[in-house]
Design a protein around this motif. Structure first.
Motif, PDB file in Angstrom:
ATOM      1  N   SER A  83       0.827  -1.206   0.000  1.00  0.00           N
ATOM      2  CA  SER A  83       0.000   0.000   0.000  1.00  0.00           C
ATOM      3  C   SER A  83       0.855   1.246   0.000  1.00  0.00           C
ATOM      4  N   PRO A  84       0.502   2.213  -0.874  1.00  0.00           N
ATOM      5  CA  PRO A  84       1.232   3.486  -0.851  1.00  0.00           C
ATOM      6  C   PRO A  84       1.040   4.218   0.471  1.00  0.00           C
ATOM      7  N   LEU A  85       0.101   3.733   1.272  1.00  0.00           N
ATOM      8  CA  LEU A  85      -0.136   4.390   2.560  1.00  0.00           C
ATOM      9  C   LEU A  85       0.508   3.623   3.704  1.00  0.00           C
ATOM     10  N   GLY A  86       1.280   2.619   3.334  1.00  0.00           N
ATOM     11  CA  GLY A  86       1.924   1.807   4.346  1.00  0.00           C
ATOM     12  C   GLY A  86       2.769   2.651   5.291  1.00  0.00           C
ATOM     13  N   GLY A  87       2.698   2.309   6.548  1.00  0.00           N
ATOM     14  CA  GLY A  87       3.511   3.027   7.533  1.00  0.00           C
ATOM     15  C   GLY A  87       2.900   4.298   8.048  1.00  0.00           C
TER      16      GLY A  87
END
Lengths: 734, 338
Positions: A534-538
Motif C-alpha cells: 500500500s502506498p499508505l503503508g507506515g
C-alpha cells in the motif's frame, strides 16, 4: 476541509421542487384514500351541548363523522400529549377529546368522505349547539390579570433606584400584535393504512420523531407500528414544531376506519394553530449623561391560552448586548380564551429586541448621540446574565461593515432633515441577536464501492437548505463530488434528530455528518493500509485524508488509494457507519449570533405612505456553510421584518373572540411591490470554540432587529414615534 | 360550499330564460368573487348559469365615437386594449390598480361591477351582518371598521364597494347596458350601485332576472389629464383605504371639465356633481382642488376606526387632481406612490 462548504452551492433539492417531483404531505397517494374535513368551533369558550351529525351522515359519499363521543380511544394523561416542544406547564390541547371548547376555531368534528368536496359540503350539515361561557381574548383590557413567569434572568443591582437617579431616562410601552406564520403549504397529513394495523403517516412537520413519539403516546401504539415521513415542507417557521391537529385527526380516522385518510387544513383553519403571541413590552433605560447605561428594565406581558403557559425570552437580550450595572427583567402571561401560541421565527427576540432597539433609539435621541455611537458606548463583551465571555462576537464589525455599506456617515441626525423630492427620508438602525444552539443529532452514512454515499437522518428540511448543507459537508468530508451524495431526511425510522428549529440544525446536522464520515475514513484507512504494498503503508490513520475519491496522505496526493480499490481489497461493497454527535458541554462561554440592520424609508407624509427603499443587514453568525442558501435565509427574514414593521397583524374582534382576517388576502404580508434593495453582508467570525466548523446557524437572526430599524427610520424621517406595530399609514396621519 | 345545479347558457336569451326558471340562480363568468363567497357559504346559489361562452367579449366603437365593452371582456384584456390605453387611460390605470394579474385575467367586466363588499363580517357567517342576513344587525358599526364607509352609509350597513374599475367608470360617465325579461335598458353606472339604506343586502339596481350585457363609454376619454391613485396598506394586492379617479380638461391652466370619483369610502363609487361643477372655470391649483375635495366629502362621517379616511381622502383628492393637471398620472407599475 475545503470544497463545497462555504460556497454558494445551489440547492440539491431545487430541481425536484421546481419540477413538482418533490412530494409534500398532502400529495401522497394511497389505495382507497378517504378525505377528512374539520368542523371548527364558532365560539371561544363553552361546552358542546349538541353535536348532531345525522344530516352529514346522510350525504352520499360520507363514510363517518368523528366527534368526541364517536371516536377510538385517546390517551387520558397529559404526559402522552406533551410533545418535545410542549410548554412545561399546562395541559396540551386534545382534538375531539371532550365537550369543552377552549378557543374559537377549535376542531370539534371530522367529516370523512370518499372525496374532499363531499367532506367539505357535509361539514356544513353538522349541527352544533353550545352552552357559551363568559370569555376574554383582549390582552390590552386583561393586562391587569397577568401572572409572572419564572425566568432564568436574575435581577442585577437595584434597577429601580438607578433609573430614578439616571441623568437621562427613557421609558415606554411597545406593542407587538399577534402574528400568524402563513407558510405557503397548508398543514396536511396523509395517514396510510397498511392493512395489518400499522400506519405510515406523511405529515407536514418540523420533527418527524417528535410526531412519532406523540402519536405512539396519544394512540397507545407500538413504535414499530407507526412511521412518520415528511420529506419536504413548504415553510413552517415554527408552526410545525409541535404536532398539529390534522395529524391527530388523520391518524384517528385511519385507525377508526382501518383505511387511509388525508386531512388538509384550509387557510382559515391555519389560524386555529399556534401564532406569535401579542406582547406589550415595557422598556425603561437609564443612562449617564455620557451615554453609558446605568439601568435596564424590560417587562413583557404576553398572551397565552388558559390551558398552557407558553413563553419565550423576550426580555433577556439586553444582557448580551448592553453593559449596565443594574438590570431587572420580567415576563408575565395573560391567560385568555385562545389557542396556545407557539414559536415563530426568532420567538421572543423578534418582539423583545424590537422593543429594546426602539427604546435604544429613543435614548440616543434623548442623549443627542448617534444610535451606533450609543450602542458602542454600551457594548458588552460579556453575557451579563451569566457573566460569561462570548465564544465569538463580531458585532462591532457588523456595525462597521453595515454602516459603511449603507453610507451611515452621510446621515443628518435631525429628524425630518433628509428629503428626496417630496418624500421625507429616514435612516434607522438596530441590533439583532440570537442564540447559537446545537443539539445531539445522529447520521448514518452508507458508502458504496462506486464512490457514492447515502447520508441519512431524521431531521427535517423546512425549506432552509438542510439537504444541501448536509450534502456539502458530506462531500467535503468524504472527498467526493456533491453529485455522488444522496441525502435522505425526515423519516422517523432514520437516525435520531430533534425538531428543526431554534437555528440549531445547521451546526448540529453538519457535525453529525462529520462524525459519521470520520468513522468511514478510519475504516477506509484500515482497508487501504491492508492492501499489499500500500502506498499508505507506515502511515497512521490520522495522517490520511479523503480527497478526490481516494484516501491519501495529507498534503501528498501521490500517496493515494482509490476508495473503490480499498473496498475491493477489503471485499466490501458498502461501508455503513452511524454516529450520534453530542456536543461537549461547555458552560464557559456564551454563544450568540449578532447582526446590525440598517434601513432607509421614504415617507410621503401627506398620504402617510411608507416605502422601505433599502435594507443592509450585516450578520455575524460564525462560518456560513452555504453563502447562497444563507443569503436567501437572511433576505427572507428581512422581508418578514418589513412585514412585522409595516403590515402584519392578526386582527381579532374581541366581542366574538374571533380572528377576522384569517386569510392571506386580508392578513397583509409584503408583496413584491413593497420590497426594494436588500443587501446581506456576512461578517467573518472565526469561532473555534463553539464547534469544529465554527457554525452558528442563520434561521432566526435575520429577522431580529429589522422591524426596529424600520421603526427608527420612520421616526427619523417624520419625527413621529409609532410604538404600536404595525406602522400603518393611519398611525402616521393621526 | 353547497351543492348546486349547473347550466351553460349560449346566448343572452338563454340566460334570461334560465334566470326566470330558477330564482336562486346566479350567473358565473370569471368566478373570482362568487366562488370565494360560495366556499365561505355566504353565497348559496341553487344553480350556476355559466355565461362565459356568451358572445359578449368585444370592444366596439359606437357611432357617437364612444365604446361598447362586452360584459365578458376580461379585466386584463380591457386594461391592455389599445382603444382603452389610448383613449381611456384612466380606466386602464384603475383596472391595473386592482387585485392581481391572475385575478384580472379571470375576472370579467360585468363581474367586476357585481363583486361584493370585502367586509370581514359579511364573509364570516358566524357573525351578524345585515347584508348577508337581513335583520341580523351590523357587526362593523361597533366593531372593526377601519376600512369601512364614511359616506352614504346607514345604520344598517357601513360596507364599501371594493371595485377600482367602477371608480374610473363612474368618473368617465359610463353606462351599464342591461337585458332582462322585459327587454333591454341602459342606466348610468353611478345609478347602478346603491347606497345601503335599510336594504344593504341589495348591492345594485340590477333587477331579478337581468344580466349586464355591456358597458358604454361616452366619447370623452380625458386621455391627457387623468390619474387614478389608490392608497392601501401595501403597494399591491390590497383593497383601497381610499382611491381617487380624477380627470380634467384644461384650457391653459383653466379647468373646462372635471371628473372626480372616490373609491373605498362608500357602498358605491362616490361622485358628486357639485364638486366637479365647482372646478369648472377655475385654475388648476391645490386650493381649488381642496375645495372640490371638501364638496365631494360633504356629509362624511367617521366611524370608531376610520376617522383617518376623512383627511386622507381630502389629501388624496388634491394629490390626484394635481397629478391629472400636470399630466403625470400615478403609475400602477412603479414601486412608488408619486
Amino acid at each position: 476541509m475545503n470544497g463545497y462548504v462555504g460556497t454558494p452551492t445551489s440547492r440539491v433539492d431545487g430541481r425536484a421542487k421546481v419540477t413538482g417531483a418533490a412530494k409534500y404531505a398532502g400529495e401522497f397517494a394511497a389505495d382507497g384514500l378517504l378525505h377528512g374535513f374539520i368542523v371548527d368551533a364558532t365560539v371561544p369558550r363553552g361546552r358542546i351541548t349538541r353535536l348532531d351529525t345525522s344530516d352529514a351522515l346522510k350525504v352520499k359519499g360520507v363514510v363517518d363523522v368523528l366527534t368526541h363521543t364517536h371516536r377510538v380511544a385517546l390517551a387520558d394523561k397529559d404526559e402522552a400529549w406533551k410533545d418535545e416542544v410542549a410548554p412545561e406547564k399546562g395541559s396540551p390541547f386534545r382534538p375531539l377529546y371532550d365537550d369543552r371548547v377552549k378557543f374559537n376555531g377549535q376542531p370539534i368534528a371530522l367529516v370523512i368522505a370518499e372525496d374532499w368536496e363531499t367532506a367539505k359540503f357535509a361539514a356544513t350539515r353538522v349541527r352544533v349547539e353550545y352552552e357559551q361561557e363568559a370569555f376574554a381574548t383582549d390582552l390590552e383590557t386583561e393586562r391587569g390579570t397577568s401572572a409572572k413567569v419564572d425566568q432564568p434572568h436574575k435581577p442585577r443591582g437595584d434597577a429601580a433606584a438607578a433609573l430614578a437617579g439616571a441623568a437621562v431616562r427613557h421609558e415606554a410601552d411597545y406593542v407587538l400584535p399577534t402574528e400568524h406564520h402563513n407558510p405557503m403549504e397548508l398543514y396536511a397529513t396523509t395517514a396510510v393504512w397498511d392493512g395489518s394495523g400499522s400506519l405510515t403517516v406523511y405529515d407536514k412537520t418540523q420533527g418527524v420523531q417528535n410526531v412519532h413519539k406523540y402519536l405512539c403516546g396519544v394512540f397507545d401504539m407500538k413504535p414499530e407500528d407507526i412511521r412518520v415521513v415528511s420529506p419536504y415542507v413548504g415553510g413552517a417557521f415554527g408552526s410545525g414544531l409541535r404536532p398539529q391537529h390534522q395529524v391527530v385527526l388523520a391518524t384517528l380516522a385511519a385507525l377508526a376506519l382501518k383505511r387511509s385518510v388525508r386531512v388538509v387544513l384550509t387557510r382559515q383553519q391555519m389560524y386555529g394553530l399556534g401564532y406569535r403571541p401579542m406582547t406589550i413590552e415595557r422598556v425603561a433605560l437609564g443612562a449617564k449623561s455620557d451615554g453609558t447605561l446605568d439601568a435596564v428594565t424590560h417587562e413583557a406581558i404576553a398572551v397565552t391560552s388558559r390551558y398552557e403557559d407558553f413563553s419565550r425570552n423576550d426580555t433577556g437580550w439586553a444582557e448580551q448586548l448592553y453593559k449596565s450595572p443594574n438590570s431587572r427583567l420580567s415576563h408575565k402571561l395573560v391567560h385568555l380564551d385562545v389557542a396556545t401560541p407557539c414559536d415563530m421565527r426568532a420567538p421572543g427576540a423578534a418582539t423583545g429586541v424590537c422593543a429594546l432597539e426602539c427604546a435604544m433609539d429613543e435614548l440616543a435621541v434623548a442623549l443627542k448621540l448617534d444610535p451606533i455611537e450609543l450602542r458602542l458606548k454600551c457594548y458588552s463583551d460579556r453575557d451579563q446574565s451569566e457573566d460569561l465571555p462570548f465564544s465569538s462576537k463580531q458585532l462591532r464589525e457588523c456595525y462597521a461593515r453595515g454602516a459603511e455599506a449603507f453610507g451611515w456617515a452621510r446621515r443628518n441626525p435631525a429628524p425630518r432633515a433628509m428629503r428626496d423630492g417630496k418624500d421625507l427620508v429616514g435612516w434607522g438602525m438596530a441590533t439583532g441577536v440570537w442564540e447559537a444552539l446545537q443539539m445531539p443529532v445522529a447520521v448514518r452514512i452508507v458508502l458504496t464501492a462506486n464512490g457514492h454515499a447515502e447520508v441519512s437522518c431524521a431531521a427535517s428540511d423546512i425549506g432552509t437548505g438542510t439537504y444541501t448543507i448536509m450534502a456539502q459537508v458530506a462531500a467535503d468530508a468524504l472527498g467526493l463530488p456533491i453529485g455522488n451524495i444522496d441525502v435522505k431526511l425526515a423519516d422517523s425510522t432514520l437516525p435520531q434528530a430533534p425538531v428543526e428549529g431554534g437555528s440549531w440544525m445547521a451546526a448540529s446536522s453538519a457535525h453529525a455528518v462529520l462524525g459519521a464520515a470520520e468513522d468511514i475514513r478510519q475504516e477506509l484507512a484500515r482497508l487501504a493500509k491492508a492492501i499489499p504494498d500500500s502506498p499508505l503503508g507506515g502511515l497512521n490513520a490520522s495522517e490520511m485524508v479523503l480527497v478526490d475519491g481516494t484516501i491519501s496522505k495529507a498534503g501528498d496526493k501521490s500517496r493515494a488509494v482509490a476508495i473503490a480499490d480499498a473496498m475491493r481489497h477489503g471485499k466490501l461493497e458498502r461501508i455503513e457507519k452511524q454516529k450520534l454527535n453530542q456536543f461537549a458541554e461547555d458552560k464557559s462561554h456564551a454563544r450568540n449570533t449578532h447582526s446590525a440592520v440598517f434601513a432607509e424609508v421614504k415617507v410621503d407624509e401627506e398620504l402617510g405612505v411608507i416605502r422601505v427603499t433599502r435594507v443592509v443587514s450585516a450578520v455575524a453568525a460564525g462560518r456560513i456553510l452555504n453563502t447562497k442558501t444563507g443569503r436567501s435565509q437572511i433576505m427572507g427574514s428581512v422581508v418578514w421584518g418589513i412585514g412585522m414593521a409595516l403590515h402584519e397583524e392578526t386582527v381579532m374582534d374581541h366581542r366574538f373572540g374571533r380572528i377576522m382576517n384569517a386569510n392571506i388576502g386580508e392578513y397583509h404580508i409584503p408583496v413584491n411591490a413593497d420590497i426594494h434593495d436588500i443587501d446581506v453582508i456576512f461578517v467573518d467570525e472565526p469561532d473555534d470554540r463553539i464547534n469544529k466548523l465554527g457554525v452558528k446557524g442563520l434561521g432566526e437572526i435575520g429577522i431580529v432587529g429589522v422591524p426596529a430599524a424600520i421603526a427608527n427610520a420612520v421616526y427619523h424621517a417624520t419625527g413621529k414615534r409609532v410604538r404600536h406595530f404595525p406602522i400603518t399609514l393611519d398611525k402616521l396621519l393621526g | 360550499m353547497n351543492n348546486f345545479q349547473y347550466s351553460r347558457a349560449n346566448d343572452v336569451a338563454d340566460v334570461i330564460r334560465l334566470l326566470a326558471a330558477d330564482p336562486g340562480a346566479k350567473l358565473i363568468a370569471g368566478g373570482t368573487n362568487l366562488i370565494d363567497l360560495m366556499k365561505e357559504n355566504v353565497e348559496r346559489p341553487s344553480r350556476l348559469i355559466d355565461i362565459s361562452r356568451l358572445p359578449l367579449r368585444n370592444v366596439e366603437e359606437t357611432p357617437d365615437q364612444g365604446l361598447r365593452i362586452g360584459a365578458l371582456v376580461p379585466n386584463s384584456d380591457l386594461a391592455y386594449h389599445p382603444l382603452i390605453e389610448q383613449r381611456y387611460p384612466l380606466l386602464a390605470s384603475a383596472i391595473l390598480a386592482g387585485a392581481s394579474a391572475q385575478l384580472r385575467n379571470m375576472a370579467s367586466v360585468g363581474g367586476n361591477l357585481m363583486q361584493r363588499t370585502r367586509c370581514a363580517y359579511f364573509y364570516d357567517t358566524t357573525t351578524p351582518c345585515n347584508k348577508r342576513e337581513p335583520g341580523s344587525g351590523c357587526s362593523a358599526i361597533d366593531g372593526l371598521n377601519r376600512n369601512h364607509a364614511i359616506l352614504g352609509a346607514s345604520n344598517s350597513c357601513i360596507a364599501t364597494n371594493p371595485s377600482d374599475m367602477s371608480v374610473a367608470l363612474a368618473a368617465l360617465g359610463a353606462l351599464v347596458h342591461i337585458a332582462g325579461p322585459t327587454g333591454e335598458r341602459t342606466i348610468a353606472l353611478t345609478d347602478f350601485h346603491r347606497i345601503p339604506g335599510d336594504k344593504p343586502h341589495v348591492d345594485t339596481n340590477l333587477s331579478t332576472g337581468e344580466i349586464i350585457t355591456a358597458i358604454g363609454l361616452p366619447p370623452r376619454g380625458f386621455a391627457r389629464n387623468y390619474s387614478y391613485l389608490k392608497i392601501r396598506d401595501r403597494l399591491s394586492y390590497a383593497f383601497a383605504l381610499v382611491s381617487v379617479a380624477a380627470a380634467l380638461e384644461l384650457e391653459g391652466n383653466a379647468i373646462s371639465e372635471a371628473r372626480l370619483a372616490l373609491g373605498g369610502v362608500a357602498h358605491k363609487p362616490w361622485r358628486r356633481l357639485e364638486a366637479e361643477a365647482a372646478l369648472r372655470g377655475q385654475a388648476a391649483t391645490p386650493d381649488h382642488f381642496g375645495r372640490a375635495a371638501d364638496l365631494l366629502l360633504e356629509g362624511a362621517v367617521a366611524g370608531s376606526h376610520n376617522g383617518f379616511k376623512l383627511e386622507l381622502a381630502r389629501r388624496a383628492v388634491v394629490r390626484t387632481l394635481m397629478q391629472a393637471a400636470s399630466g403625470t398620472p400615478q403609475s400602477q407599475a412603479h414601486k412608488k406612490i408619486a
